[in-house]
Design a protein around this motif. Structure first.
Motif, mmCIF file in Angstrom:
data_model
loop_
_atom_site.group_PDB
_atom_site.id
_atom_site.type_symbol
_atom_site.label_atom_id
_atom_site.label_comp_id
_atom_site.label_asym_id
_atom_site.label_seq_id
_atom_site.Cartn_x
_atom_site.Cartn_y
_atom_site.Cartn_z
ATOM 1 N N MET A 1 0.799 -1.272 0.154
ATOM 2 C CA MET A 1 -0.042 -0.123 -0.176
ATOM 3 C C MET A 1 0.987 1.456 -0.026
ATOM 4 O O MET A 1 1.941 1.394 0.727
ATOM 5 C CB MET A 1 -0.875 -0.201 1.240
ATOM 6 C CG MET A 1 -1.836 1.183 1.362
ATOM 7 S SD MET A 1 -3.007 1.108 2.703
ATOM 8 C CE MET A 1 -3.979 -0.356 2.260
ATOM 9 N N SER A 2 0.645 2.264 -0.735
ATOM 10 C CA SER A 2 1.488 3.124 -0.778
ATOM 11 C C SER A 2 1.185 4.135 0.311
ATOM 12 O O SER A 2 0.471 4.346 0.966
ATOM 13 C CB SER A 2 1.117 4.322 -2.183
ATOM 14 O OG SER A 2 -0.491 4.537 -2.160
ATOM 15 N N VAL A 3 2.421 4.980 0.715
ATOM 16 C CA VAL A 3 2.509 5.821 1.643
ATOM 17 C C VAL A 3 2.990 7.421 1.489
ATOM 18 O O VAL A 3 3.572 7.466 0.616
ATOM 19 C CB VAL A 3 3.337 5.041 2.796
ATOM 20 C CG1 VAL A 3 2.935 3.688 3.492
ATOM 21 C CG2 VAL A 3 4.828 4.971 2.326
ATOM 22 N N TYR A 4 2.609 8.015 2.119
ATOM 23 C CA TYR A 4 2.677 9.553 2.075
ATOM 24 C C TYR A 4 3.794 9.760 3.251
ATOM 25 O O TYR A 4 3.891 9.614 4.323
ATOM 26 C CB TYR A 4 1.690 10.574 2.365
ATOM 27 C CG TYR A 4 1.728 11.971 2.404
ATOM 28 C CD1 TYR A 4 1.241 12.339 1.196
ATOM 29 C CD2 TYR A 4 2.465 12.728 3.274
ATOM 30 C CE1 TYR A 4 1.618 13.628 0.625
ATOM 31 C CE2 TYR A 4 2.591 13.971 3.043
ATOM 32 C CZ TYR A 4 2.256 14.683 1.774
ATOM 33 O OH TYR A 4 2.477 15.817 1.699
ATOM 34 N N VAL A 5 5.095 10.414 2.547
ATOM 35 C CA VAL A 5 6.221 10.583 3.593
ATOM 36 C C VAL A 5 6.433 12.102 3.874
ATOM 37 O O VAL A 5 6.338 13.048 2.875
ATOM 38 C CB VAL A 5 7.391 10.291 2.844
ATOM 39 C CG1 VAL A 5 8.710 10.185 3.599
ATOM 40 C CG2 VAL A 5 7.393 8.782 2.125
ATOM 41 N N TYR A 6 6.369 12.481 5.069
ATOM 42 C CA TYR A 6 6.420 13.843 5.526
ATOM 43 C C TYR A 6 7.979 14.329 5.766
ATOM 44 O O TYR A 6 8.309 15.479 5.560
ATOM 45 C CB TYR A 6 5.849 13.989 6.938
ATOM 46 C CG TYR A 6 4.390 13.524 6.809
ATOM 47 C CD1 TYR A 6 3.635 14.714 6.634
ATOM 48 C CD2 TYR A 6 3.932 12.449 6.801
ATOM 49 C CE1 TYR A 6 2.117 14.190 6.515
ATOM 50 C CE2 TYR A 6 2.577 11.935 6.869
ATOM 51 C CZ TYR A 6 1.793 12.976 6.600
ATOM 52 O OH TYR A 6 0.436 12.743 6.413
ATOM 53 N N ALA A 7 8.705 13.509 6.368
ATOM 54 C CA ALA A 7 10.045 13.874 6.793
ATOM 55 C C ALA A 7 11.006 12.529 7.143
ATOM 56 O O ALA A 7 10.369 11.461 7.354
ATOM 57 C CB ALA A 7 10.050 14.922 8.033
ATOM 58 N N ALA B 1 -1.131 6.983 2.123
ATOM 59 C CA ALA B 1 -1.584 7.890 1.033
ATOM 60 C C ALA B 1 -2.979 7.856 0.563
ATOM 61 O O ALA B 1 -3.374 6.951 0.307
ATOM 62 C CB ALA B 1 -0.529 7.641 0.008
ATOM 63 N N PRO B 2 -3.477 8.931 0.785
ATOM 64 C CA PRO B 2 -5.197 9.064 0.381
ATOM 65 C C PRO B 2 -5.186 8.648 -1.149
ATOM 66 O O PRO B 2 -4.344 9.362 -2.018
ATOM 67 C CB PRO B 2 -5.346 10.400 0.733
ATOM 68 C CG PRO B 2 -4.439 11.061 0.494
ATOM 69 C CD PRO B 2 -3.300 10.157 1.407
ATOM 70 N N ASP B 3 -6.382 8.196 -1.757
ATOM 71 C CA ASP B 3 -6.556 8.091 -3.165
ATOM 72 C C ASP B 3 -6.777 9.404 -3.651
ATOM 73 O O ASP B 3 -6.740 9.841 -5.064
ATOM 74 C CB ASP B 3 -7.707 7.100 -3.381
ATOM 75 C CG ASP B 3 -7.337 5.794 -2.998
ATOM 76 O OD1 ASP B 3 -6.207 5.313 -2.829
ATOM 77 O OD2 ASP B 3 -8.378 5.041 -2.683
#
Length: 239
Positions: A1-7, A45-47
């Motif tokens: 599942m894709s992930v959103y990366v902040y830092a 990560a949201p769609d």
């Protein structure tokens, strides 16, 4: 599942993320991906990720929380990785580079200094200080003068304002450079100046060193520079 990366941080960072929420609707749960001595802060990560106020604020809130507790390498808004393993692979591949950059940021803070030119004050200064501009202004007052006079006045004013802006910018940079470890200057757009300042020494409250107010006072005694909200040719805003 894709992930959103902040830092990215070191594993010694407190990573207190208990009261922050990630991007998306509903907000994603923020978590940590670890790899040896480095960590990446991520959420699902949201769609429907978009440049919406809600998601921009969530992105900034996570990064602000991390910065408050230690050196952090922030990623630009919208950075998405295929999955946690992909994130871990990047951390391992670039471990030395990331660790070096985090060490360089230790004990420092980043500031944006923006100078906004006040048009009316600047135009008055041009007419007071430029005999050519005064003469052309008198000639073209109340619709008088030729087309060439009006064109020449516009050119003279533009050149004088640009020269004044450049001079003020140099004064600002000269006052701030002794306080900075590094800088990045954005090109002026409509007389807006920007500099990244990384003050040397220990981390101070909100990153403001005692030297910075002193530099501001020195500038205000110089070329009509003032803090935001004060009348002057240029207003400085520190964020």
């Amino acid at each position: 599942m894709s992930v959103y990366v902040y830092a990215i941080t070191k594993d010694s960072h407190p990573l207190d993320l208990s009261d922050v929420k990630g991007v998306g609707e509903p907000p994603g749960e923020v978590r940590v991906v670890r790899s040896d001595s480095l960590c990446a802060v991520v959420s699902e990560a949201p769609d429907d990720l978009s440049v919406a106020r809600r998601d921009l604020q969530a992105h900034n809130d996570v990064q602000d929380r991390l910065w408050a507790d230690g050196p952090t390498l922030p990623l630009s808004f919208g950075f998405v990785a295929a999955d946690e393993e992909a994130v871990r692979g990047v951390l391992e591949e670039r471990a030395q580079l990331f660790a070096q950059r985090l060490d360089e940021l230790a004990g420092r803070a980043e500031f944006n200094v923006k100078g906004v030119l006040d048009e009316d004050t600047s135009l008055r200064a041009v007419l007071e200080q430029s005999p050519q501009a005064r003469e052309l202004n008198e000639r073209t007052r109340e619709g008088g003068g030729t087309y060439e006079d009006r064109l020449a006045l516009g050119q003279v004013v533009a050149q004088e304002v640009q020269g004044r802006e450049n001079a003020i910018a140099e004064d600002i940079l000269a006052a701030l450079r002794p306080l900075a470890s590094a800088e990045q200057i954005a090109p002026g757009v409509e007389a807006v100046l920007r500099e990244r300042v990384l003050p040397r020494g220990r981390r101070a409250v909100r990153g403001v060193r005692p030297d910075l107010p002193g530099a501001g006072r020195t500038l205000r005694r110089g070329r009509g520079v003032a803090a935001a909200g004060s009348p002057a040719a240029v207003q400085l805003r520190l964020t």
